[in-house]
Scaffold this motif. Structure first.
Motif, PDB file in Angstrom:
ATOM      1  N   UNK A  49      49.928  53.199  49.848  1.00 16.30           N
ATOM      2  CA  UNK A  49      51.228  53.816  49.609  1.00 16.30           C
ATOM      3  C   UNK A  49      51.022  55.239  49.124  1.00 16.30           C
ATOM      4  N   UNK A  50      52.103  55.995  49.122  1.00 18.55           N
ATOM      5  CA  UNK A  50      52.026  57.414  48.747  1.00 18.55           C
ATOM      6  C   UNK A  50      52.890  57.715  47.529  1.00 18.55           C
ATOM      7  N   UNK A  51      53.143  56.649  46.712  1.00 17.34           N
ATOM      8  CA  UNK A  51      53.990  56.838  45.538  1.00 17.34           C
ATOM      9  C   UNK A  51      53.282  56.503  44.229  1.00 17.34           C
ATOM     10  N   UNK A  52      51.973  56.479  44.230  1.00 20.67           N
ATOM     11  CA  UNK A  52      51.218  56.307  42.990  1.00 20.67           C
ATOM     12  C   UNK A  52      51.201  54.901  42.432  1.00 20.67           C
ATOM     13  N   UNK A  53      51.500  53.886  43.271  1.00 18.74           N
ATOM     14  CA  UNK A  53      51.544  52.502  42.784  1.00 18.74           C
ATOM     15  C   UNK A  53      50.246  51.776  43.133  1.00 18.74           C
ATOM     16  N   UNK A  54      49.667  51.154  42.119  1.00 17.49           N
ATOM     17  CA  UNK A  54      48.413  50.400  42.304  1.00 17.49           C
ATOM     18  C   UNK A  54      48.625  48.977  41.792  1.00 17.49           C
ATOM     19  N   UNK A  55      48.280  48.016  42.641  1.00 16.50           N
ATOM     20  CA  UNK A  55      48.326  46.611  42.222  1.00 16.50           C
ATOM     21  C   UNK A  55      47.173  45.874  42.893  1.00 16.50           C
ATOM     22  N   UNK A  56      46.187  45.501  42.101  1.00 18.06           N
ATOM     23  CA  UNK A  56      44.964  44.886  42.642  1.00 18.06           C
ATOM     24  C   UNK A  56      44.844  43.471  42.093  1.00 18.06           C
ATOM     25  N   UNK A  57      44.605  42.526  42.998  1.00 15.53           N
ATOM     26  CA  UNK A  57      44.429  41.133  42.600  1.00 15.53           C
ATOM     27  C   UNK A  57      42.938  40.785  42.592  1.00 15.53           C
ATOM     28  N   UNK A  58      42.460  40.327  41.446  1.00 14.71           N
ATOM     29  CA  UNK A  58      41.068  39.861  41.294  1.00 14.71           C
ATOM     30  C   UNK A  58      40.071  40.917  41.764  1.00 14.71           C
ATOM     31  N   UNK A  59      40.170  42.094  41.181  1.00 18.10           N
ATOM     32  CA  UNK A  59      39.267  43.191  41.540  1.00 18.10           C
ATOM     33  C   UNK A  59      37.855  42.904  41.041  1.00 18.10           C
ATOM     34  N   UNK A  60      36.856  43.144  41.915  1.00 19.29           N
ATOM     35  CA  UNK A  60      35.448  42.944  41.560  1.00 19.29           C
ATOM     36  C   UNK A  60      34.681  44.239  41.808  1.00 19.29           C
ATOM     37  N   UNK A  61      34.050  44.751  40.772  1.00 21.66           N
ATOM     38  CA  UNK A  61      33.292  45.999  40.936  1.00 21.66           C
ATOM     39  C   UNK A  61      32.153  45.769  41.930  1.00 21.66           C
ATOM     40  N   UNK A  62      32.062  46.573  43.000  1.00 19.73           N
ATOM     41  CA  UNK A  62      31.086  46.297  44.061  1.00 19.73           C
ATOM     42  C   UNK A  62      29.635  46.501  43.659  1.00 19.73           C
ATOM     43  N   UNK A  63      29.397  47.195  42.540  1.00 20.05           N
ATOM     44  CA  UNK A  63      28.014  47.459  42.127  1.00 20.05           C
ATOM     45  C   UNK A  63      27.511  46.468  41.084  1.00 20.05           C
ATOM     46  N   UNK A  64      28.359  45.511  40.700  1.00 18.58           N
ATOM     47  CA  UNK A  64      27.950  44.468  39.762  1.00 18.58           C
ATOM     48  C   UNK A  64      27.650  43.203  40.552  1.00 18.58           C
ATOM     49  N   UNK A  65      26.603  42.498  40.158  1.00 19.58           N
ATOM     50  CA  UNK A  65      26.189  41.286  40.871  1.00 19.58           C
ATOM     51  C   UNK A  65      27.350  40.303  40.978  1.00 19.58           C
ATOM     52  N   UNK A  66      27.562  39.712  42.163  1.00 22.50           N
ATOM     53  CA  UNK A  66      28.660  38.752  42.334  1.00 22.50           C
ATOM     54  C   UNK A  66      28.604  37.592  41.352  1.00 22.50           C
ATOM     55  N   UNK A  67      27.401  37.224  40.920  1.00 29.73           N
ATOM     56  CA  UNK A  67      27.275  36.109  39.980  1.00 29.73           C
ATOM     57  C   UNK A  67      27.667  36.497  38.565  1.00 29.73           C
ATOM     58  N   UNK A  68      27.777  37.807  38.297  1.00 25.00           N
ATOM     59  CA  UNK A  68      28.079  38.268  36.942  1.00 25.00           C
ATOM     60  C   UNK A  68      29.461  38.917  36.830  1.00 25.00           C
ATOM     61  N   UNK A  69      29.976  39.449  37.906  1.00 25.36           N
ATOM     62  CA  UNK A  69      31.229  40.194  37.835  1.00 25.36           C
ATOM     63  C   UNK A  69      32.388  39.266  37.497  1.00 25.36           C
ATOM     64  N   UNK A  70      33.325  39.771  36.681  1.00 25.48           N
ATOM     65  CA  UNK A  70      34.529  39.019  36.309  1.00 25.48           C
ATOM     66  C   UNK A  70      35.729  39.659  37.002  1.00 25.48           C
ATOM     67  N   UNK A  71      36.392  38.948  37.900  1.00 26.49           N
ATOM     68  CA  UNK A  71      37.550  39.527  38.605  1.00 26.49           C
ATOM     69  C   UNK A  71      38.708  39.795  37.642  1.00 26.49           C
ATOM     70  N   UNK A  72      39.409  40.895  37.856  1.00 22.75           N
ATOM     71  CA  UNK A  72      40.546  41.253  37.003  1.00 22.75           C
ATOM     72  C   UNK A  72      41.706  41.746  37.846  1.00 22.75           C
ATOM     73  N   UNK A  73      42.919  41.475  37.368  1.00 24.92           N
ATOM     74  CA  UNK A  73      44.126  42.025  37.991  1.00 24.92           C
ATOM     75  C   UNK A  73      44.464  43.351  37.305  1.00 24.92           C
ATOM     76  N   UNK A  74      44.770  44.363  38.106  1.00 26.08           N
ATOM     77  CA  UNK A  74      45.117  45.679  37.574  1.00 26.08           C
ATOM     78  C   UNK A  74      46.399  46.142  38.250  1.00 26.08           C
ATOM     79  N   UNK A  75      47.374  46.574  37.450  1.00 27.22           N
ATOM     80  CA  UNK A  75      48.627  47.101  37.993  1.00 27.22           C
ATOM     81  C   UNK A  75      48.995  48.372  37.240  1.00 27.22           C
ATOM     82  N   UNK A  76      49.460  49.380  37.990  1.00 20.49           N
ATOM     83  CA  UNK A  76      49.774  50.680  37.393  1.00 20.49           C
ATOM     84  C   UNK A  76      50.696  51.451  38.334  1.00 20.49           C
TER      85      UNK A  76
END
Length: 785
Positions: free
Chosen positions: A297-324
């Protein structure tokens, strides 16, 4: 985008992971030059590119991109008239072939009605250039050697070369095999010096053979002599080699000319192949990171479901929801060190860079990302020894630069805002900076330790508190982001868990203000309420999914039933039409025979002949009988019983009664579905006759009912087989032609065991897995002999 921001958010490390999936140097070069775009339309198009490539990989597994190289330097040299080497020409042929293969591959998918319009538009630009490829491959083999068949002249020269070499070797072999050779030669071998065949002669016998000395050993004891008898032959060989070289150069020049003629087309092909390789590189990375396409979108809205940092090991990363960006444009995250606050900042910043680069993000489907003109970040220890700046000063230098540029189309990330100075002044500065960024209309996430900022989110519209969860029991962070809940101090709880005396903790609490205690208690209550709400939401979501699945299965059954009914109607109608047609033909035959009889017998047709013909005509008339199942209506004083066959009027489906639920409700089995039905919606059909087997009557009782299905889910393997054996016996005694055994999908062990038992049962006619409306591979349908 600032290079400093790309470095701080570790976008370069993502590119390092991405480049591993490139199939050629063309794709790698694209990855190396990758930078986020700030154009909304371009970002949306790049996401569509990646999504189509991901679809292809999901359906086909891989794509034929082998053999493609960056031939642009060679093509440009050919255009200006330089001669290309055989290896360069071979690379050009290989790239032409690779382009034709990927073109054929994508066009084949389009013919299969797979919707990939962007990829099709790219391969449409690839020109086959089959003639140039064949010209090169006809002349040069896979090792880059110009073949004899490249020209008739080259074939003749090569034959002369082989003939000359053979004659030279023959003469030299005669020399080294002679009786005097053992005395005069250092070794009985033929070798080459200065491209001429020679033999190793001892120094003292150098005059024995005459000819030319071309070399000597390091000790001087051996000289390499070209005997006079082969000098002329060697000369002939050298002349042939010169002619071979000249002919090869002529062939290469000719092939280079063909390449030059299609040079612009080749350059276009390479550009297209580079883009295709880059698209599938991004798609392969998406598969590796289990990423999904974000909605842009082009209106500054962010809503991520179960975001996982790609540089953290999948076995260690904790998914988080982020909305802004919708109800609130600023988030203030508080919580302990190493709790995951900085990871949250970097995750959002890195996801923004990835999305604006056309990369999919490691999050669930349905996530939304915004296109920002600029991303600013003040993260990490910015202390600079070279500039004699403290941590606080270096942070402020960066923040001042951000404040000079930030606008409403910016994303700003502050880590430990205001840290490194007096807490009271630092908190005041942090609040003022956040106000300034908020008033500019930017989206901002800030982390802090200052307790004053916990109240910041309550006093200002468009700002919300957040925290990272901390487990008091394990004394460790859970790395889970809690939006709407400010972080609270856990110092007293941690100290108590570590063994600090209660009286010391009590005295410490006396020094804390009443307001602080109230806030901490409020935060603790919020955390507990949020946990309960999330647990209830998860349970409700599971129930909703089960209900949706049940609804879908029921709908599917109704659709299948209607389809079967329609097909039966069509079949019956066609059969009736066929019968009528047959009757008409026979009737016409009867009439013809009557006419013939009248003609043959001079119109005198006896009465018995007319009667016989009439009977035949009547017999030829089809009688369409509409079969109706005799439905025995329930008497007013007759009650339904478990096991009765009934018709559910509202669904027009047959089923069996299982159990009475209420005064006027029954649980009815329709296929594999069980549902509650009111008695008013039921129509009695029949009741199974009790089995007249004395042992059964004695053991089970006359009203005993065997269900049409056996549910084994959750049973241990041994217990399940015992239940199956008993159930098959009961079903056979009940006279059922077919039953269903529900074993679930799981690991397949229970299914295999059940099917193996049934295969060896003497009364089982056949078994099959359930169809879509019957439960699929989680059900085995058993037919009896």
């Amino acid at each position: 985008m600032q290079q400093r921001v790309l470095k701080v958010l570790e976008f370069g490390k993502v590119k390092e992971q991405l480049i591993k999936h490139a199939a050629s140097s063309l794709g790698k070069q694209k990855v190396e030059n990758l930078i986020p775009s700030t154009n909304y339309e371009e970002v949306v198009y790049m996401q569509e590119q990646t999504d189509e490539a991901t679809k292809v990989l999901r359906l086909k597994g891989n794509v034929p991109l082998g053999g493609i190289t960056d031939i642009r330097p060679s093509v440009k040299r050919a255009i200006i008239g330089s001669m290309l080497s055989s290896i360069e020409l071979l690379d050009i042929a290989s790239t032409i072939y690779g382009g034709r293969q990927i073109k054929k591959f994508i066009e084949g998918m389009v013919e299969d009605d797979i919707d990939i319009p962007i990829l099709k538009s790219y391969v449409d630009q690839i020109l086959p250039l089959y003639e140039v490829e064949q010209s090169i491959k006809h002349c040069i083999d896979d090792n880059g050697v110009v073949m004899d068949g490249a020209s008739d002249k080259l074939r003749t020269i090569r034959q002369q070369l082989r003939s000359s070499e053979s004659r030279i070797r023959e003469k030299l072999e005669n020399i080294i095999r002679s009786s005097s050779a053992q005395k005069t030669l250092s070794d009985a071998i033929i070798t080459i010096r200065n491209d001429r065949y020679v033999i190793p002669v001892k120094q003292e016998y150098r005059g024995t053979y005459g000819g030319i000395v071309h070399d000597q050993s390091s000790s001087g004891a051996t000289v390499f002599i070209e005997p006079q008898s082969v000098v002329d032959l060697n000369n002939t060989l050298q002349e042939a080699r010169v002619k071979e070289k000249q002919e090869i150069e002529r062939i290469l020049f000719e092939l280079t000319g063909e390449v030059a003629e299609v040079g612009e087309d080749l350059l276009q092909n390479v550009e297209v192949l580079a883009d295709l390789d880059f698209m599938f590189t991004k798609a392969a990375y998406s598969q590796k990171t289990k990423a999904s396409k974000p909605i842009m979108n082009n209106n500054g809205y962010v809503r991520i479901f179960k975001a996982r940092h790609p540089l953290i090991s999948p076995s260690e990363v904790v998914p988080n929801d982020i909305e802004l960006g919708k109800e609130f444009t600023s988030i203030v995250i508080t919580g302990p060190n190493t709790g995951g606050k900085t990871v949250t900042l970097k995750t959002l910043g890195l996801f923004t860079l990835m999305a604006q680069s056309g990369l999919q993000i490691p999050a669930l489907d349905g996530s939304e990302m915004a296109v920002f003109e600029n991303v600013y970040a003040d993260i990490g220890d910015e202390q600079s020894i070279e500039q004699s700046l403290s941590t606080f000063s270096s942070h402020m230098v960066n923040i001042v630069e951000i404040l000079n540029k930030v606008d409403s189309n910016s994303l700003v990330l502050f880590d430990e805002l205001g840290a490194g100075t007096d807490p009271q002044e630092g908190a005041a500065l942090a609040i003022s900076i956040l106000d300034e960024v908020y008033n500019r209309g930017a989206r901002v996430i800030a982390t802090t330790h200052y307790p004053e900022l916990k109240a910041y989110g309550y006093n200002r519209e468009g700002v919300i508190n957040a925290s990272v969860e901390f487990d008091i029991e394990t004394l460790s962070p859970t790395y889970k982001l809690l939006i709407g809940v400010p972080g609270r101090s856990n110092a007293f709880e941690i100290s108590k868990r570590l063994g600090l005396k209660d009286d010391v903790i009590s005295r410490a609490k006396e020094h804390v203000s009443t307001e602080s205690n109230t806030v901490e208690n409020m935060i603790a209550s919020l955390e507990e309420s949020k946990k309960e709400a999330e647990a209830e939401l998860t349970e409700a979501e599971e129930i909703r999914k089960d209900a949706e699945q049940l609804h879908k299965e029921l709908q599917q059954q109704i659709i299948e039933f209607n389809d079967k009914r329609d097909k039966l109607y069509e079949k019956a109608q066609q059969k009736a039409v066929d019968t009528v047609d047959k009757a008409k033909l026979e009737a016409e035959e009867v009439i013809r025979e009557l006419r013939k009889m009248r003609t043959d017998q001079n119109a005198l047709v006896k009465e018995h002949e007319l009667i016989d013909a009439k009977k035949r005509l009547e017999g030829a008339t089809p009688t369409l009988v509409k079969k109706k199942q005799e439905v025995q209506k329930r008497k007013e004083n007759q009650d339904f019983r478990s096991g009765d066959e009934v018709k559910v009027i509202s669904f027009n489906q047959k089923g069996h009664l299982l159990d009475r639920i209420g005064k006027k409700e029954w649980q009815v089995q329709i296929g594999i579905m069980k549902m509650k039905v009111n008695e008013g919606d039921l129509e009695y059909i029949s009741r199974p006759k009790p089995v007249e087997t004395k042992p059964l009557a004695t053991i089970k009782g006359k009203d005993y009912h065997v269900s049409l299905e056996l549910d084994l889910r959750g049973e241990r393997f041994e217990n399940a087989l015992v239940r199956v054996e008993k159930y098959i016996d009961d079903a056979l005694l009940a006279g059922y032609p077919q039953v269903s055994i529900i074993h679930g999908k799981g690991t397949g062990v229970l299914r295999s065991g059940v099917q193996e038992y049934l295969k060896n049962h003497r009364s089982v006619k056949s078994t099959r897995l359930g169809e879509v409306g019957e439960g699929g591979s989680g059900v085995t349908v058993v037919a009896f002999k």
